[in-house]
Design an enzyme around this catalytic site. Structure first.
Site, PDB file in Angstrom:
ATOM      1  N   HIS A  20      12.631  -5.877   4.188  1.00  0.00           N
ATOM      2  CA  HIS A  20      11.540  -4.900   4.071  1.00  0.00           C
ATOM      3  C   HIS A  20      10.363  -5.273   4.969  1.00  0.00           C
ATOM      4  CE1 HIS A  20      13.742  -2.899   0.995  1.00  0.00           C
ATOM      5  NE2 HIS A  20      13.845  -4.022   0.298  1.00  0.00           N
TER       6      HIS A  20
ATOM      7  N   HIS B  56       9.018  -2.531  -1.687  1.00  0.00           N
ATOM      8  CA  HIS B  56       9.676  -2.213  -0.416  1.00  0.00           C
ATOM      9  C   HIS B  56       8.711  -1.870   0.712  1.00  0.00           C
ATOM     10  CE1 HIS B  56      13.858  -1.130  -2.276  1.00  0.00           C
ATOM     11  NE2 HIS B  56      13.373  -2.283  -2.708  1.00  0.00           N
TER      12      HIS B  56
END
Ligand code: RB5
Length: 150
Positions: free
Chosen positions: A133, A98
């Site tokens: 992300h 992420h």
């Protein structure tokens, strides 16, 4: 794959243990110090390894101190560095997926040597997911560059 390693005196032993693990796995690294248990200032060593990662000389950094906290603060002051303090395997994985973290920070008084080895393995073998992300990581870069996010 080439790693930049560093620690202060408070994590000298953890760094040596990680080096042994990397040697066994045949993973290349450079040890930016410190080189004994003599008291040193953690920002210097975090800076040495993190700036080498930021310059693109190494794929990832592994930087340790007693808690992992001080070195993460120092590393995150280096432009281009996304350093994450990790205390379990899930964090080591998710901060790659992420946050596209490029430095993992750990504390010798926080994690076992076995857990540290596992987290390093996971961290360096997990890919960034990109997608939504990517937009968020780009915002981190904007903050670093002084962009007003409003
Ligand atoms: C050194 O005593 C200690 O402050 C350092 O290892 C680190 O944990 C700082 O955050």
């Amino acid at each position: 794959m080439k790693l930049a390693l560093a620690a202060d005196h408070g994590a000298f032993e953890l760094k040596e243990s990680i080096k042994k693990h990397l040697d066994e796995k045949g993973i290349e690294y450079h040890d930016f110090g410190c080189y004994s248990k003599e008291s040193v200032d953690y920002p210097r060593y975090a800076y040495y390894a993190a700036s080498a990662v930021a310059k693109g000389e190494y794929d990832f950094g592994v930087i340790c101190c007693t808690t992992g906290l001080g070195v993460s603060m120092a590393a995150n002051k280096v432009k281009g560095i996304r350093a994450a303090v990790c205390t379990n395997e899930m964090l080591a994985e998710v901060t790659r997926r992420h946050n596209n973290a490029n430095v993992i920070c750990m504390g010798q008084n926080v994690v076992t040597k076995e857990l540290a080895d596992k987290m390093v393995d996971i961290f360096i073998s997990t890919e960034f997911e990109g997608g939504r992300h990517e937009r968020r990581v780009n915002l981190l870069t904007d903050i670093e560059n002084g962009v007003d996010l409003g």
